[in-house]
Design a protein around this motif. Structure first.
Motif, PDB file in Angstrom:
ATOM      1  N   ASP A  89       0.846  -1.183   0.000  1.00 15.96           N
ATOM      2  CA  ASP A  89       0.000   0.000   0.000  1.00 15.96           C
ATOM      3  C   ASP A  89       0.883   1.236   0.000  1.00 15.96           C
ATOM      4  OD1 ASP A  89      -2.759  -1.167   0.329  1.00 15.96           O
ATOM      5  OD2 ASP A  89      -1.772  -2.025   2.083  1.00 15.96           O
ATOM      6  N   ILE A  90       0.342   2.306  -0.558  1.00 17.03           N
ATOM      7  CA  ILE A  90       1.035   3.582  -0.550  1.00 17.03           C
ATOM      8  C   ILE A  90       0.128   4.612   0.115  1.00 17.03           C
ATOM      9  CG2 ILE A  90       1.973   5.447  -1.943  1.00 17.03           C
ATOM     10  CD1 ILE A  90       2.779   3.388  -4.017  1.00 17.03           C
ATOM     11  N   LYS A  91       0.677   5.313   1.085  1.00 12.84           N
ATOM     12  CA  LYS A  91      -0.072   6.317   1.833  1.00 12.84           C
ATOM     13  C   LYS A  91       0.503   7.698   1.553  1.00 12.84           C
ATOM     14  CE  LYS A  91      -2.772   8.006   5.142  1.00 12.84           C
ATOM     15  NZ  LYS A  91      -4.250   7.974   5.087  1.00 12.84           N
ATOM     16  N   ASP A  92      -0.360   8.621   1.139  1.00 14.59           N
ATOM     17  CA  ASP A  92       0.052  10.003   0.945  1.00 14.59           C
ATOM     18  C   ASP A  92      -0.001  10.738   2.281  1.00 14.59           C
ATOM     19  OD1 ASP A  92       0.487  10.099  -1.914  1.00 14.59           O
ATOM     20  OD2 ASP A  92      -1.680   9.868  -2.133  1.00 14.59           O
ATOM     21  N   VAL A  93       1.122  11.283   2.700  1.00 11.67           N
ATOM     22  CA  VAL A  93       1.179  12.111   3.901  1.00 11.67           C
ATOM     23  C   VAL A  93       1.250  13.562   3.437  1.00 11.67           C
ATOM     24  CG1 VAL A  93       2.445  12.664   5.998  1.00 11.67           C
ATOM     25  CG2 VAL A  93       2.368  10.300   5.186  1.00 11.67           C
ATOM     26  N   PRO A  94       0.252  14.373   3.750  1.00 13.17           N
ATOM     27  CA  PRO A  94       0.217  15.741   3.209  1.00 13.17           C
ATOM     28  C   PRO A  94       1.264  16.648   3.853  1.00 13.17           C
ATOM     29  CG  PRO A  94      -1.552  15.428   4.785  1.00 13.17           C
ATOM     30  CD  PRO A  94      -0.910  14.070   4.603  1.00 13.17           C
ATOM     31  N   ALA A  95       1.538  17.754   3.184  1.00 10.19           N
ATOM     32  CA  ALA A  95       2.396  18.772   3.778  1.00 10.19           C
ATOM     33  C   ALA A  95       1.766  19.248   5.083  1.00 10.19           C
ATOM     34  CB  ALA A  95       2.573  19.938   2.803  1.00 10.19           C
ATOM     35  N   ALA A  96       2.584  19.447   6.093  1.00 13.40           N
ATOM     36  CA  ALA A  96       2.037  19.810   7.396  1.00 13.40           C
ATOM     37  C   ALA A  96       3.120  20.420   8.270  1.00 13.40           C
ATOM     38  CB  ALA A  96       1.440  18.579   8.085  1.00 13.40           C
ATOM     39  N   THR A  97       2.666  21.043   9.342  1.00 10.61           N
ATOM     40  CA  THR A  97       3.557  21.463  10.417  1.00 10.61           C
ATOM     41  C   THR A  97       3.490  20.408  11.500  1.00 10.61           C
ATOM     42  OG1 THR A  97       3.199  23.808   9.940  1.00 10.61           O
ATOM     43  CG2 THR A  97       4.047  23.248  12.122  1.00 10.61           C
ATOM     44  N   TRP A  98       4.648  19.993  11.987  1.00  6.95           N
ATOM     45  CA  TRP A  98       4.724  18.870  12.923  1.00  6.95           C
ATOM     46  C   TRP A  98       5.407  19.287  14.221  1.00  6.95           C
ATOM     47  CZ3 TRP A  98       2.569  14.379  10.910  1.00  6.95           C
ATOM     48  CH2 TRP A  98       2.434  14.345   9.511  1.00  6.95           C
ATOM     49  N   ALA A  99       4.855  18.833  15.318  1.00 11.16           N
ATOM     50  CA  ALA A  99       5.565  18.868  16.590  1.00 11.16           C
ATOM     51  C   ALA A  99       6.233  17.507  16.736  1.00 11.16           C
ATOM     52  CB  ALA A  99       4.608  19.127  17.754  1.00 11.16           C
ATOM     53  N   VAL A 100       7.553  17.497  16.734  1.00  8.77           N
ATOM     54  CA  VAL A 100       8.316  16.250  16.736  1.00  8.77           C
ATOM     55  C   VAL A 100       8.888  16.027  18.128  1.00  8.77           C
ATOM     56  CG1 VAL A 100      10.176  14.958  15.660  1.00  8.77           C
ATOM     57  CG2 VAL A 100       8.886  16.637  14.312  1.00  8.77           C
ATOM     58  N   PHE A 101       8.489  14.928  18.755  1.00  9.39           N
ATOM     59  CA  PHE A 101       8.924  14.610  20.108  1.00  9.39           C
ATOM     60  C   PHE A 101       9.948  13.482  20.071  1.00  9.39           C
ATOM     61  CE2 PHE A 101       4.732  16.424  20.264  1.00  9.39           C
ATOM     62  CZ  PHE A 101       4.792  17.309  21.320  1.00  9.39           C
ATOM     63  N   SER A 102      11.107  13.725  20.629  1.00  7.28           N
ATOM     64  CA  SER A 102      12.164  12.710  20.698  1.00  7.28           C
ATOM     65  C   SER A 102      12.029  11.970  22.014  1.00  7.28           C
ATOM     66  CB  SER A 102      13.540  13.366  20.599  1.00  7.28           C
ATOM     67  OG  SER A 102      13.694  14.015  19.347  1.00  7.28           O
ATOM     68  N   ILE A 103      11.878  10.655  21.923  1.00  5.70           N
ATOM     69  CA  ILE A 103      11.649   9.816  23.097  1.00  5.70           C
ATOM     70  C   ILE A 103      12.859   8.926  23.313  1.00  5.70           C
ATOM     71  CG2 ILE A 103      10.027   8.280  24.251  1.00  5.70           C
ATOM     72  CD1 ILE A 103       8.766  10.906  23.215  1.00  5.70           C
ATOM     73  N   GLU A 104      13.451   8.989  24.481  1.00 11.65           N
ATOM     74  CA  GLU A 104      14.579   8.126  24.803  1.00 11.65           C
ATOM     75  C   GLU A 104      14.077   6.805  25.364  1.00 11.65           C
ATOM     76  OE1 GLU A 104      17.473   9.885  27.300  1.00 11.65           O
ATOM     77  OE2 GLU A 104      17.826  11.618  26.004  1.00 11.65           O
ATOM     78  N   GLY A 105      14.706   5.723  24.937  1.00 16.16           N
ATOM     79  CA  GLY A 105      14.359   4.409  25.457  1.00 16.16           C
ATOM     80  C   GLY A 105      13.638   3.551  24.446  1.00 16.16           C
ATOM     81  N   CYS A 106      13.484   2.289  24.770  1.00 14.47           N
ATOM     82  CA  CYS A 106      12.791   1.328  23.917  1.00 14.47           C
ATOM     83  C   CYS A 106      11.322   1.731  23.780  1.00 14.47           C
ATOM     84  CB  CYS A 106      12.919  -0.074  24.514  1.00 14.47           C
ATOM     85  SG  CYS A 106      11.938  -1.329  23.670  1.00 14.47           S
ATOM     86  N   ILE A 107      10.793   1.625  22.575  1.00 11.91           N
ATOM     87  CA  ILE A 107       9.411   2.040  22.332  1.00 11.91           C
ATOM     88  C   ILE A 107       8.425   1.252  23.194  1.00 11.91           C
ATOM     89  CG2 ILE A 107       9.138   0.466  20.355  1.00 11.91           C
ATOM     90  CD1 ILE A 107       7.329   2.630  19.094  1.00 11.91           C
ATOM     91  N   GLY A 108       8.695  -0.027  23.420  1.00 15.36           N
ATOM     92  CA  GLY A 108       7.782  -0.825  24.223  1.00 15.36           C
ATOM     93  C   GLY A 108       7.698  -0.377  25.666  1.00 15.36           C
ATOM     94  N   ASP A 109       8.772   0.231  26.175  1.00 11.72           N
ATOM     95  CA  ASP A 109       8.814   0.675  27.572  1.00 11.72           C
ATOM     96  C   ASP A 109       8.311   2.099  27.755  1.00 11.72           C
ATOM     97  OD1 ASP A 109       9.956  -1.769  28.262  1.00 11.72           O
ATOM     98  OD2 ASP A 109      12.010  -1.016  27.994  1.00 11.72           O
ATOM     99  N   THR A 110       8.317   2.888  26.694  1.00 10.32           N
ATOM    100  CA  THR A 110       8.017   4.315  26.828  1.00 10.32           C
ATOM    101  C   THR A 110       6.761   4.751  26.097  1.00 10.32           C
ATOM    102  OG1 THR A 110       9.466   4.787  24.918  1.00 10.32           O
ATOM    103  CG2 THR A 110      10.455   4.884  27.109  1.00 10.32           C
ATOM    104  N   TYR A 111       6.116   3.849  25.375  1.00 13.36           N
ATOM    105  CA  TYR A 111       5.031   4.199  24.459  1.00 13.36           C
ATOM    106  C   TYR A 111       3.864   4.899  25.164  1.00 13.36           C
ATOM    107  CZ  TYR A 111       1.887   3.625  20.469  1.00 13.36           C
ATOM    108  OH  TYR A 111       1.034   3.856  19.421  1.00 13.36           O
ATOM    109  N   ASP A 112       3.266   4.244  26.143  1.00 10.66           N
ATOM    110  CA  ASP A 112       2.068   4.799  26.777  1.00 10.66           C
ATOM    111  C   ASP A 112       2.355   6.122  27.465  1.00 10.66           C
ATOM    112  OD1 ASP A 112       0.772   2.591  25.875  1.00 10.66           O
ATOM    113  OD2 ASP A 112       0.527   1.631  27.823  1.00 10.66           O
ATOM    114  N   ALA A 113       3.472   6.182  28.191  1.00 11.55           N
ATOM    115  CA  ALA A 113       3.808   7.411  28.908  1.00 11.55           C
ATOM    116  C   ALA A 113       4.059   8.561  27.943  1.00 11.55           C
ATOM    117  CB  ALA A 113       5.032   7.179  29.798  1.00 11.55           C
ATOM    118  N   ALA A 114       4.704   8.286  26.814  1.00 10.64           N
ATOM    119  CA  ALA A 114       4.999   9.338  25.846  1.00 10.64           C
ATOM    120  C   ALA A 114       3.717   9.948  25.304  1.00 10.64           C
ATOM    121  CB  ALA A 114       5.849   8.773  24.708  1.00 10.64           C
ATOM    122  N   TYR A 115       2.790   9.119  24.875  1.00  9.88           N
ATOM    123  CA  TYR A 115       1.537   9.654  24.330  1.00  9.88           C
ATOM    124  C   TYR A 115       0.718  10.352  25.408  1.00  9.88           C
ATOM    125  CZ  TYR A 115       1.825   7.824  19.601  1.00  9.88           C
ATOM    126  OH  TYR A 115       2.181   7.617  18.282  1.00  9.88           O
ATOM    127  N   ALA A 116       0.705   9.804  26.604  1.00  4.95           N
ATOM    128  CA  ALA A 116      -0.050  10.433  27.689  1.00  4.95           C
ATOM    129  C   ALA A 116       0.481  11.828  27.981  1.00  4.95           C
ATOM    130  CB  ALA A 116       0.014   9.571  28.947  1.00  4.95           C
TER     131      ALA A 116
END
Length: 281
Positions: free
Chosen positions: A212-239
C-alpha cells in the motif's frame, strides 16, 4: 482539551451506562481522540484497561443486586450485559472467588471496586524534548493493517510481519538512510487504529509484493524525541503529549492529518520519535 475534565466525564458516562452496551468510540469522543489513543492513555492513567475497568464496575454493582434483591441470577447477568448466566458466573468467580449463587450468603467475602476519580497531579518535572518542523508532502510505502495494542515478540503484529516478510525485498526501493515510518489515522475502528508500516520511498514499487502507498500531506509537525525502547516508553509518551504538552502549548492537533512514529532501523534502538501534526490555536 481539558483531559482531567474529559477523563472524569468518561467515568461518569461509564457509571450511567453500566447496564447498557458501552462503545469505545463514544468514550474517545468525550476526550477528543482516537479509540486507540484513548485505550492506551486510559490504561496508563488508570493502571488497567478500560474494558477491565468496566468489567470490575459491573461486577461490583452486581454484588449489591445479588445480596440486596431477589432478582434471578440470569436477570442480573443480562442486566450487566452478559450474554448468558454461564459467562457471568465465570467472570464473577474470577473476580470475587465465588459463584453468584454463593454470593447470596451473608458470610461470603466479596470485593468491590469503587468508581475511579482522576485528580490533578504534579506534572512537568521532567522535560519534554520537541521541535517544530514544516515538511512537504511525501509518500510511505509498506504494509497496512490494524493495531489494537497486542504485542508479538515485543512489537505489534503488523510491524513484525513487515520486517519478517516485506522489508528485505523492499529496502532497495526506499530512500536512505532507511527509517521505519508508521502512519496512524486519527479515526479508528472499534478499539483498533489503522496504520501503514513502511518508509518514505523513491517512487518505484516492486511488482512481486502486495503493498500500500499512503500520501502524507504537507504539514507542520511537533516532533517529540523519546529516549528508550518504544515498548517501555510508548504509553507514557503519548499520555504526556496529549495531557501535558497540548493543553499548555500554542498549538492544537490537526485532526485531518495522520500522526507518525519514526524509528531508526538498527540492532540497538535507544530513541524514537512521535510526529504530531499541529495547527495554531
Amino acid at each position: 482539551m481539558d483531559w482531567l475534565k474529559g477523563m472524569n466525564s468518561v467515568v461518569e458516562y461509564i457509571e450511567e451506562n453500566l447496564t447498557q452496551p458501552i462503545q469505545y468510540d463514544s468514550l474517545a469522543r468525550i476526550v477528543g481522540c482516537s479509540v486507540y489513543e484513548f485505550s492506551r492513555i486510559f490504561s496508563f492513567m488508570a493502571g488497567m484497561s478500560v474494558s477491565e475497568y468496566i468489567r470490575r464496575r459491573r461486577l461490583s454493582q452486581a454484588v449489591f443486586d445479588i445480596q440486596n434483591g431477589e432478582e434471578k441470577i440470569i436477570d442480573i447477568a443480562l442486566k450487566y450485559c452478559y450474554e448468558s448466566p454461564a459467562a457471568f458466573t465465570r467472570v464473577f468467580k474470577d473476580l470475587h472467588g465465588t459463584t453468584p449463587l454463593s454470593a447470596r450468603k451473608s458470610s461470603v467475602p466479596l470485593k468491590t471496586y469503587p468508581a475511579i476519580n482522576f485528580v490533578l497531579t504534579i506534572k512537568g518535572v521532567n522535560e519534554m524534548n520537541f521541535r517544530i518542523e514544516k515538511k512537504e508532502g511525501f509518500q510511505v510505502m509498506g504494509l497496512s493493517g490494524y493495531i489494537a495494542g497486542e504485542l508479538v515478540d515485543g512489537m505489534p503484529s503488523v510491524v513484525k510481519e513487515f520486517f519478517e516478510n516485506y522489508y528485505p525485498a523492499l529496502s532497495p526501493y526506499y530512500t536512505m538512510p532507511f527509517q521505519q515510518i508508521s502512519v496512524y489515522d486519527f479515526q479508528a475502528v472499534d478499539d483498533q487504529c489503522k496504520v501503514i508500516i513502511g518508509a518514505q520511498y523513491k517512487g518505484e514499487k516492486p511488482n512481486n509484493l502486495v503493498l500500500d502507498i499512503k500520501d502524507v500531506p504537507a504539514a507542520t509537525w511537533a516532533v517529540f524525541s523519546i529516549e528508550g525502547c518504544i515498548g517501555d516508553t510508548y504509553d507514557a509518551a503519548y499520555a504526556r503529549i496529549l495531557t501535558e504538552w497540548f493543553p499548555t502549548s500554542s498549538y492544537k492537533r490537526d485532526e485531518a492529518t495522520p500522526h507518525l512514529e519514526v524509528l531508526p532501523v538498527g540492532s540497538e534502538i535507544s530513541f524514537w520519535e512521535i510526529w504530531m501534526p499541529v495547527i495554531n490555536k
